[in-house]
Design a protein around this motif. Structure first.
Motif, PDB file in Angstrom:
ATOM      1  N   ILE A 182       0.863  -1.183   0.000  1.00 19.85           N
ATOM      2  CA  ILE A 182       0.000   0.000   0.000  1.00 19.85           C
ATOM      3  C   ILE A 182       0.894   1.225   0.000  1.00 19.85           C
ATOM      4  N   TYR A 183       0.698   2.126  -0.954  1.00 13.10           N
ATOM      5  CA  TYR A 183       1.613   3.255  -1.094  1.00 13.10           C
ATOM      6  C   TYR A 183       0.891   4.473  -1.665  1.00 13.10           C
ATOM      7  N   GLY A 184       1.458   5.616  -1.381  1.00 13.75           N
ATOM      8  CA  GLY A 184       0.926   6.863  -1.917  1.00 13.75           C
ATOM      9  C   GLY A 184       2.069   7.824  -2.157  1.00 13.75           C
ATOM     10  N   GLY A 185       1.784   8.881  -2.898  1.00 10.87           N
ATOM     11  CA  GLY A 185       2.873   9.810  -3.179  1.00 10.87           C
ATOM     12  C   GLY A 185       2.457  11.015  -3.978  1.00 10.87           C
ATOM     13  N   TYR A 186       3.470  11.729  -4.385  1.00 10.59           N
ATOM     14  CA  TYR A 186       3.324  12.994  -5.105  1.00 10.59           C
ATOM     15  C   TYR A 186       4.216  12.977  -6.346  1.00 10.59           C
ATOM     16  N   SER A 187       3.695  13.518  -7.445  1.00  9.90           N
ATOM     17  CA  SER A 187       4.472  13.627  -8.678  1.00  9.90           C
ATOM     18  C   SER A 187       4.358  15.046  -9.226  1.00  9.90           C
TER      19      SER A 187
END
Length: 228
Positions: free
Chosen positions: A116-121
Motif C-alpha cells: 500500500i503506497y501513496g505519493g506525489y508527482s
C-alpha cells in the motif's frame, strides 16, 4: 496554437508514475518507459526512468525521475477551388517528471505480500514546433509562410494505490488498483489499474515489465533492477 499542440501540452495532465516497490529491500532501477494517450496516437513520449528505493521495517521511501520525449512530423494538404495549401510541421515534445512515494508492505503468505503506497508527482512538459506552409494559386503564383511556436505546462499529481505481488519461484506477478488526483487548470480524479511481471536472475539482479492504465492513458515500462 493549434488543437494538436494543445493536446500535446495536455500530456502533463495525463501522466503518472508507475510504482516499483520491492518486498523490503533496497534497490536502484534503470528502465525504459513509454506513454500512450487515448485519442492522441501520434505522440508517444518515451525515454529513460531512474528509480531508487530505501526500505526500513516494512516501510519504504522511493523516488523516480524520468526524461521522456517524442518527435513527430505531420503534413496536410488542403485543396480549394483556386488554391492548394500544403503544411509541413515538426513537433518536439519533452516531458520530465519526479515522483516521491512512501509505502508499507506486509506478508500475506510465504510467497505473497500486499503493498500500500501513496505519493506525489510533478510533471513538466515543453512543446516546440516549426514548419512551413506553401500556398499555390491556380495561376501559378506561390508563396510560403514560416511557422514556429513553443509552450510549456506543469501539473501536480497525488495518488494512492494498493497492489498484491506473488512469487512463483524466480518469476513474480503483481496486480493493483488505485486512484489519482491531478491538479492543474482542470483538476480530475482517475482510477488506476496496473500489472507487472518480474524475473529474478540472481539474488541481486532482476528485471520486470509493467503496464499501468489510468483511463485516459497507459504506461509501459521495461526495467533492470539491482538490489542491495
Amino acid at each position: 496554437m493549434n488543437s494538436v499542440l494543445k493536446q500535446v501540452v495536455a500530456v502533463s495532465a495525463l501522466l503518472v508514475s508507475t510504482a516499483s516497490a520491492a518486498n523490503s529491500t533496497d534497490f536502484v532501477e534503470l528502465g525504459y518507459g513509454k506513454i500512450t494517450i487515448d485519442n492522441l496516437d501520434e505522440v508517444k513520449p518515451a525515454g529513460v526512468v531512474v528509480t531508487a528505493n530505501k526500505a526500513f521495517d516494512g516501510f519504504y521511501l522511493q523516488g523516480s525521475y524520468a526524461v521522456l520525449s517524442d518527435d513527430i512530423s505531420r503534413s496536410q494538404l488542403e485543396v480549394h477551388h483556386d488554391i492548394r495549401i500544403n503544411t509541413a510541421l515538426e513537433v518536439d515534445t519533452d516531458l520530465d517528471y519526479l515522483t516521491l512515494l512512501v509505502g508499507h508492505q506486509f506478508d500475506v503468505s510465504d510467497a505473497g505480500f500486499m503493498d500500500i503506497y501513496g505519493g506525489y508527482s510533478r510533471y513538466e512538459v515543453d512543446v516546440e514546433y516549426s514548419g512551413i506552409t506553401t500556398i499555390v494559386h491556380n495561376n501559378g503564383q506561390a508563396y510560403q509562410q514560416q511557422l514556429s511556436d513553443k509552450d510549456s505546462d506543469n501539473s501536480d499529481h497525488y495518488h494512492l494505490e494498493a497492489a498484491y505481488e506473488h512469487a512463483f519461484g524466480a518469476l513474480s506477478a503483481r496486480i493493483g488498483l488505485g486512484v489519482e488526483r491531478i491538479q492543474n487548470d482542470e483538476s480530475e480524479t482517475n482510477f488506476v489499474y496496473l500489472a507487472k511481471l518480474g524475473y529474478q536472475f540472481t539474488d541481486r539482479i532482476s528485471a520486470n515489465i509493467s503496464y499501468r492504465n489510468a483511463d485516459e492513458y497507459d504506461n509501459f515500462g521495461l526495467n533492470l533492477r539491482y538490489s542491495f
